[in-house]
Design a protein around this motif. Structure first.
Motif: not given
Length: 229
Positions: A7-10, A31-38, A61-66
């Protein structure tokens, strides 16, 4: 087979992470994604074993997903990979049970150590029992008595990966082949061969060439009972 979600947007950083993983092992599903939604959509569609998670993303914020994943009892490990150095973020991530916290930029060796730590943890927790020494090392990041000091290792070898290889060898039927270790650890054949060569050089492993009536001979290894790993 290890299933990893980056999970990385760069795009460039994402490419580097993916390249590093492929260099470590060709058997991972990535697998790869750039957003929390994806990321949420991918997590609903696929079983994931390990997440490489950035904190600052396009849509949050990635910590929200975590935090969501922990609340929902998702069973996967998470390595945070971020440029953020704030101690509060480190503290929060540790409370949320991250396996490690990598600050960008970092070397491939550092990255490989953390992935090896993940595999070592998985291997240890799949055992029916763990002794106190292994539990202490697992929880506190201490070396076990079986591990050599880092300065004793040859260039390119790390204590974490060596201990992971040792733990795997101790579970294999004797004798075994290089391929048996790569299949179980998901490390690259080249990497495993270096660690096996090191253990053989130190007398901890013995080897034997098996000659066939047809085809090329192959080498098997077994533990030297006089030199326990």
């Amino acid at each position: 087979m290890t299933r990893v979600l980056i999970i990385e947007d760069d795009p460039m950083v994402q490419f580097i992470h993916k390249s590093y993983l492929e260099k470590i092992s060709q058997t991972m599903t990535i697998y790869t994604s750039t957003t929390l939604k994806e990321s949420r959509e991918l997590l609903e569609q696929h079983e994931i074993d390990l997440i490489l998670l950035d904190i600052h993303l396009e849509d949050g914020n990635g910590l929200q997903l975590l935090e969501e994943l922990r609340r929902q009892k998702y069973d996967m490990d998470v390595i945070l990979i971020t440029a953020s150095k704030e101690s509060l973020l480190v503290k929060e991530s540790l409370h949320l049970g991250v396996l490690d916290y990598l600050i960008k930029p970092f070397t491939f060796d550092r990255f490989e150590k953390r992935v090896a730590l993940y595999h070592q943890k998985t291997t240890q927790l799949n055992q029916s029992e763990m002794n106190q020494e292994h539990i202490d090392a697992f929880l506190q990041g201490q070396r076990t008595l079986e591990e050599p000091e880092e300065e004793e290792l040859e260039k390119g070898l790390t204590p974490e990966t060596l201990q992971f290889v040792i733990s795997t060898i101790q579970q294999l039927e004797q004798p075994f082949k290089i391929q048996d270790i790569t299949d179980k650890t998901k490390l690259s054949h080249v990497s495993v061969r270096k660690y096996v060569a090191y253990l053989e050089k130190n007398g901890q492993l013995l080897s034997e060439n098996i000659y066939l009536k047809v085809g090329r001979p192959y080498k098997v290894f077994y533990l030297n009972q006089k030199e326990e790993l």
